[in-house]
Design a protein around this motif. Structure first.
Motif, PDB file in Angstrom:
ATOM      1  N   ARG A  74       0.789  -1.301  -0.031  1.00 30.22           N
ATOM      2  CA  ARG A  74      -0.056  -0.047  -0.142  1.00 30.22           C
ATOM      3  C   ARG A  74       0.775   1.367  -0.049  1.00 30.22           C
ATOM      4  O   ARG A  74       0.606   2.187  -0.773  1.00 30.22           O
ATOM      5  CB  ARG A  74      -0.914   0.029   1.037  1.00 30.22           C
ATOM      6  N   VAL A 108      -0.717   5.579 -11.895  1.00 23.06           N
ATOM      7  CA  VAL A 108      -1.921   5.676 -11.237  1.00 23.06           C
ATOM      8  C   VAL A 108      -1.547   6.455  -9.887  1.00 23.06           C
ATOM      9  O   VAL A 108      -0.670   6.025  -9.032  1.00 23.06           O
ATOM     10  CB  VAL A 108      -2.807   4.489 -11.035  1.00 23.06           C
ATOM     11  N   ASP A 109      -2.606   7.332  -9.343  1.00 22.61           N
ATOM     12  CA  ASP A 109      -2.251   7.983  -8.027  1.00 22.61           C
ATOM     13  C   ASP A 109      -3.420   7.229  -7.059  1.00 22.61           C
ATOM     14  O   ASP A 109      -4.353   7.109  -7.248  1.00 22.61           O
ATOM     15  CB  ASP A 109      -2.748   9.588  -8.163  1.00 22.61           C
ATOM     16  N   PHE A 110      -2.562   6.764  -5.814  1.00 25.51           N
ATOM     17  CA  PHE A 110      -3.265   6.094  -4.813  1.00 25.51           C
ATOM     18  C   PHE A 110      -3.313   6.950  -3.547  1.00 25.51           C
ATOM     19  O   PHE A 110      -2.330   7.586  -3.307  1.00 25.51           O
ATOM     20  CB  PHE A 110      -2.628   4.767  -4.826  1.00 25.51           C
ATOM     21  N   GLU A 111      -4.486   7.050  -3.088  1.00 23.55           N
ATOM     22  CA  GLU A 111      -4.844   7.556  -1.768  1.00 23.55           C
ATOM     23  C   GLU A 111      -5.383   6.545  -0.890  1.00 23.55           C
ATOM     24  O   GLU A 111      -6.472   6.090  -0.967  1.00 23.55           O
ATOM     25  CB  GLU A 111      -5.487   8.771  -1.979  1.00 23.55           C
ATOM     26  N   LEU A 112      -4.219   5.968   0.118  1.00 27.48           N
ATOM     27  CA  LEU A 112      -4.772   4.728   0.871  1.00 27.48           C
ATOM     28  C   LEU A 112      -4.213   5.257   2.483  1.00 27.48           C
ATOM     29  O   LEU A 112      -3.233   5.788   2.836  1.00 27.48           O
ATOM     30  CB  LEU A 112      -4.118   3.503   0.479  1.00 27.48           C
ATOM     31  N   VAL A 167       1.735   0.787 -13.112  1.00 28.62           N
ATOM     32  CA  VAL A 167       1.209   1.139 -11.971  1.00 28.62           C
ATOM     33  C   VAL A 167       1.524   2.395 -11.444  1.00 28.62           C
ATOM     34  O   VAL A 167       0.780   3.043 -10.697  1.00 28.62           O
ATOM     35  CB  VAL A 167       1.309  -0.042 -10.865  1.00 28.62           C
ATOM     36  N   THR A 168       2.694   2.938 -11.651  1.00 28.34           N
ATOM     37  CA  THR A 168       3.166   4.085 -11.264  1.00 28.34           C
ATOM     38  C   THR A 168       2.271   5.311 -11.800  1.00 28.34           C
ATOM     39  O   THR A 168       2.424   6.631 -11.316  1.00 28.34           O
ATOM     40  CB  THR A 168       4.656   4.386 -11.603  1.00 28.34           C
ATOM     41  N   LYS A 190       4.754   5.387  -5.223  1.00 27.70           N
ATOM     42  CA  LYS A 190       5.222   4.700  -6.735  1.00 27.70           C
ATOM     43  C   LYS A 190       6.592   4.148  -6.677  1.00 27.70           C
ATOM     44  O   LYS A 190       7.390   4.622  -7.575  1.00 27.70           O
ATOM     45  CB  LYS A 190       5.093   6.125  -7.477  1.00 27.70           C
ATOM     46  N   TYR A 236      -2.858   5.454   5.793  1.00 29.77           N
ATOM     47  CA  TYR A 236      -1.828   4.564   6.281  1.00 29.77           C
ATOM     48  C   TYR A 236      -2.237   4.001   7.607  1.00 29.77           C
ATOM     49  O   TYR A 236      -1.747   2.938   8.325  1.00 29.77           O
ATOM     50  CB  TYR A 236      -0.356   5.323   6.564  1.00 29.77           C
ATOM     51  N   LEU A 267       2.534   1.772  -3.395  1.00 29.23           N
ATOM     52  CA  LEU A 267       1.647   2.029  -4.452  1.00 29.23           C
ATOM     53  C   LEU A 267       1.670   3.700  -4.146  1.00 29.23           C
ATOM     54  O   LEU A 267       1.302   4.430  -5.366  1.00 29.23           O
ATOM     55  CB  LEU A 267       0.217   1.471  -4.356  1.00 29.23           C
ATOM     56  N   MET A 268       1.355   4.110  -3.014  1.00 32.59           N
ATOM     57  CA  MET A 268       1.354   5.703  -2.750  1.00 32.59           C
ATOM     58  C   MET A 268       2.570   6.443  -3.301  1.00 32.59           C
ATOM     59  O   MET A 268       2.360   7.360  -3.898  1.00 32.59           O
ATOM     60  CB  MET A 268       0.824   6.034  -1.471  1.00 32.59           C
TER      61      MET A 268
END
Length: 410
Positions: A64, A115-119, A112-113, A70, A121, A67-68
């Motif tokens: 996770r 895509v912007d992920f907001e998860l 995948v980099t 990158k 923490y 992903l955030m």
């Protein structure tokens, strides 16, 4: 420093199977090129987090964060540049072990980099148990004497079992089944104290972090639903755990409803009756167990009062008479299935592997419990142990070879 020349997935824990185990050690192998600071920072953050206790949970947290930030391709790239290290962790038939498949995998990680992920923490308390992200709510409340909720501690999780009408808890939409995750940023899971004590320490304002019992689509969040079902099965207050004895106490301690405290540990001891065993074919399934149970009920051994102890790694069956004879001690790789029968619903069977002189034999051990709820609870916890160890493999003794080198494997 030493290492073992074992195939990946070793039973001995020196060559670990989880991807987090090699990611965690990766900084020790990056010598001739500059370390990626974002990768090092992410690894350190995951290692220092108190919300996860297993490699599976830390691995999920790392993915996770990766992903955030990158950087998910970075550790794989480092690994692939070290062929010896790659071969140590992965077979040539795996995706990472195969050069062509690894190249395709890397291209996907690069995509995948984009895509912007907001998860969140902080929403990591149940990563040891599930990939699913529950709803995580942060509340800022005034410090009051009575929040109007009853909290029971189940496996170090503070589960809300009751919310009073018109109470502060009700007004901020805390519901039965929710989990109090943190009080003033202090994680309840690792605080080793009651929520009530943490609340009493609050002076003026209170920061409360809550994990909701239901997901965004209204379905129950499984880890919380399981604990709530356990509480509902055994009631609250003085009737808590009437048929389950915790390892730390020879008797069950009751608790007043306003200070409900359910203290469970990773070792559960169930008082039940061993009815006998039946040899079965290799395999698993409800039908196989149901057939074995019926055969034992019609002509099994003499019923014996036993204590069945379930821990994180082993299940032990021991007589509770004066002899205290151990009927069997089984690690989870030796257990293929465990389930409750429909009729009678107070019985369950557990299929185990027995090593004979020149062969392997499978037997179904049959037990009777005081209630259907207890039968389900035993089956649930044994099945969870089986699911945690499904990746174990049999490794012939002739295939095991030890060697030493300048490598440390924890």
């Amino acid at each position: 420093m030493s290492t073992m020349s074992l195939e990946p997935g070793s039973l001995f824990g020196l060559n670990k199977r989880d991807y987090w185990d090699w990611v965690e050690q990766l900084p020790n192998y990056i010598y001739n090129e500059k370390q990626n600071p974002f990768l090092m920072q992410t690894i350190t953050s995951v290692k220092n987090s108190l919300k996860m206790r297993t490699s599976a949970g830390r691995g999920r947290c790392f993915i996770r964060l990766g992903l955030m930030k990158k950087i998910l391709s970075v550790p794989v790239d480092y690994l692939l540049k070290n062929r010896k290290l790659t071969d140590y962790w992965y077979s040539r038939e795996s995706i990472i072990g195969n050069a062509a498949l690894a190249a395709n995998f890397m291209s996907l990680l690069f995509e995948v980099t984009e895509v912007d992920f907001e998860l969140a923490y902080k929403n990591a308390s149940f990563l040891d148990e599930s990939w699913i992200l529950p709803i995580y709510v942060s509340l800022e409340l005034p410090s009051v004497e009575d929040f109007g909720m009853v909290v029971c501690h189940v496996e170090n999780r503070a589960i809300v079992t009751c919310v009073g009408p018109d109470s502060l808890a009700h007004r901020v939409h805390i519901e039965a089944g929710d989990c109090i995750d943190a009080v003033n940023d202090q994680c309840v899971y690792t605080a080793n104290t009651k929520v009530s004590k943490l609340l009493d320490q609050s002076k003026e304002k209170l920061h409360l972090s809550v994990i909701k019992a239901k997901l965004t689509d209204g379905t129950p969040f499984a880890p919380l639903a399981r604990r709530m079902l356990f509480l509902e099965s055994y009631g609250t207050g003085s009737e808590l755990l009437s048929n389950v004895v915790t390892v730390n106490s020879p008797t069950v301690r009751s608790a007043a409803p306003e200070n409900a405290q359910l203290s469970l540990c990773t070792e559960r001891v169930y008082q039940l009756v061993y009815l006998g065993k039946m040899e079965v074919d290799e395999g698993c399934g409800d039908a196989l167990i149901a057939s074995a149970v019926q055969q034992v009920l019609t002509g099994g051994d003499k019923p014996t009062s036993t204590a069945l102890t379930v821990t994180d790694s082993v299940v032990t069956v021991q007589c509770t008479d004066g002899r205290k004879k151990v009927i069997g001690k089984y690690e989870y790789p030796e257990i293929s299935d465990c389930s409750v029968t429909l009729s009678p619903d107070t019985c369950f069977g557990m299929i185990v592997r027995q090593l004979k002189t020149a062969s392997v034999q499978y037997e179904c051990l049959v037990f009777e419990t005081p209630s259907p709820e207890m039968a389900k609870d035993v089956s649930l916890h044994v099945s969870q142990g089986i699911n945690r160890t499904v990746w174990f493999v049999d490794l012939p003794a002739s295939d095991v070879a030890c060697s030493t080198s300048n490598e440390t494997v924890e």
